[in-house]
Design a protein around this motif. Structure first.
Motif, mmCIF file in Angstrom:
data_model
loop_
_atom_site.group_PDB
_atom_site.id
_atom_site.type_symbol
_atom_site.label_atom_id
_atom_site.label_comp_id
_atom_site.label_asym_id
_atom_site.label_seq_id
_atom_site.Cartn_x
_atom_site.Cartn_y
_atom_site.Cartn_z
ATOM 1 N N ALA A 51 0.826 -1.215 0.000
ATOM 2 C CA ALA A 51 0.000 0.000 0.000
ATOM 3 C C ALA A 51 0.860 1.265 0.000
ATOM 4 O O ALA A 51 0.667 2.176 0.794
ATOM 5 C CB ALA A 51 -0.963 -0.011 1.187
ATOM 6 N N ASP A 52 1.847 1.281 -0.872
ATOM 7 C CA ASP A 52 2.729 2.448 -1.047
ATOM 8 C C ASP A 52 3.526 2.834 0.194
ATOM 9 O O ASP A 52 3.872 3.986 0.380
ATOM 10 C CB ASP A 52 1.934 3.651 -1.565
ATOM 11 N N ARG A 53 3.795 1.859 1.067
ATOM 12 C CA ARG A 53 4.671 2.127 2.201
ATOM 13 C C ARG A 53 5.423 0.857 2.568
ATOM 14 O O ARG A 53 5.015 -0.247 2.231
ATOM 15 C CB ARG A 53 3.897 2.707 3.373
ATOM 16 N N LEU A 54 6.507 1.033 3.271
ATOM 17 C CA LEU A 54 7.303 -0.096 3.726
ATOM 18 C C LEU A 54 6.856 -0.519 5.117
ATOM 19 O O LEU A 54 6.455 0.318 5.932
ATOM 20 C CB LEU A 54 8.788 0.273 3.749
ATOM 21 N N TRP A 55 6.909 -1.812 5.365
ATOM 22 C CA TRP A 55 6.580 -2.408 6.658
ATOM 23 C C TRP A 55 7.730 -3.307 7.085
ATOM 24 O O TRP A 55 8.332 -3.980 6.242
ATOM 25 C CB TRP A 55 5.324 -3.266 6.549
#
Length: 168
Positions: A51-55
């Motif tokens: 979702a357009d972010r890093l985790w």
């Protein structure tokens, strides 16, 4: 050597920890062997793009992140392993491949596999391939406030339980 920012972060939040020097170890399983502990006590960080972010996904050394489970847990359709080029600059002072699980420090959300709750103490990479940090799992949870769920692939021989309907 562990970057000072990580040590300062743990000290700022009064998290008790031990620094554990060890022989150079690249893989998490090699780290476990070097520390003479089971791989289930060593937590590794796997970075995913969702979702357009890093985790940051944190699992035991012998485990594999199940991308389908992570996708379901995060409620996203698209999820993939992040390329090193996408995150290497986010961890100043850290060696590539030794990214720590301290998402609060680096502005990244964290997901932790439920299997890790079985270990009272865990060893974490902390930016170095020659030194690790040991701390209580409960202290890590209090510090990071991660999402907690079954994100590792099933282990061979592991029993999984499905709900059973009981009829009178």
């Amino acid at each position: 050597m562990i970057p000072g920012s990580i040590i300062e972060y743990l000290q700022r939040y009064h998290v008790p920890f031990e620094r554990r020097p060890h022989l150079r170890a690249i893989s998490a399983q090699a780290l476990a062997a070097s520390l003479h502990v089971t791989g289930f006590q060593v937590a590794k960080t796997v970075i995913v793009h969702a979702a357009d972010r890093l985790w940051l996904c944190v699992v035991s050394a012998p485990d594999t992140v199940d991308l389908g489970r992570v996708s379901e847990m995060l409620g996203v359709r698209r999820l993939r392993l992040a390329d090193e080029s996408e995150f290497i600059d986010l961890f100043p002072g850290c060696e590539a491949g030794a990214e720590p699980p301290f998402g609060q420090l680096y502005g990244l959300p964290v997901v932790v596999d439920t299997h890790l709750r079985h270990a009272e103490r865990l060893w974490f990479r902390a930016g170095s391939h020659t030194e690790a940090i040991e701390l209580r799992f409960e202290d890590f949870l209090l510090l990071e406030e991660p999402l907690l769920g079954p994100i590792a692939s099933e282990r061979p021989g592991e029993l999984t339980y499905a709900p059973v309907e009981m009829h009178a």
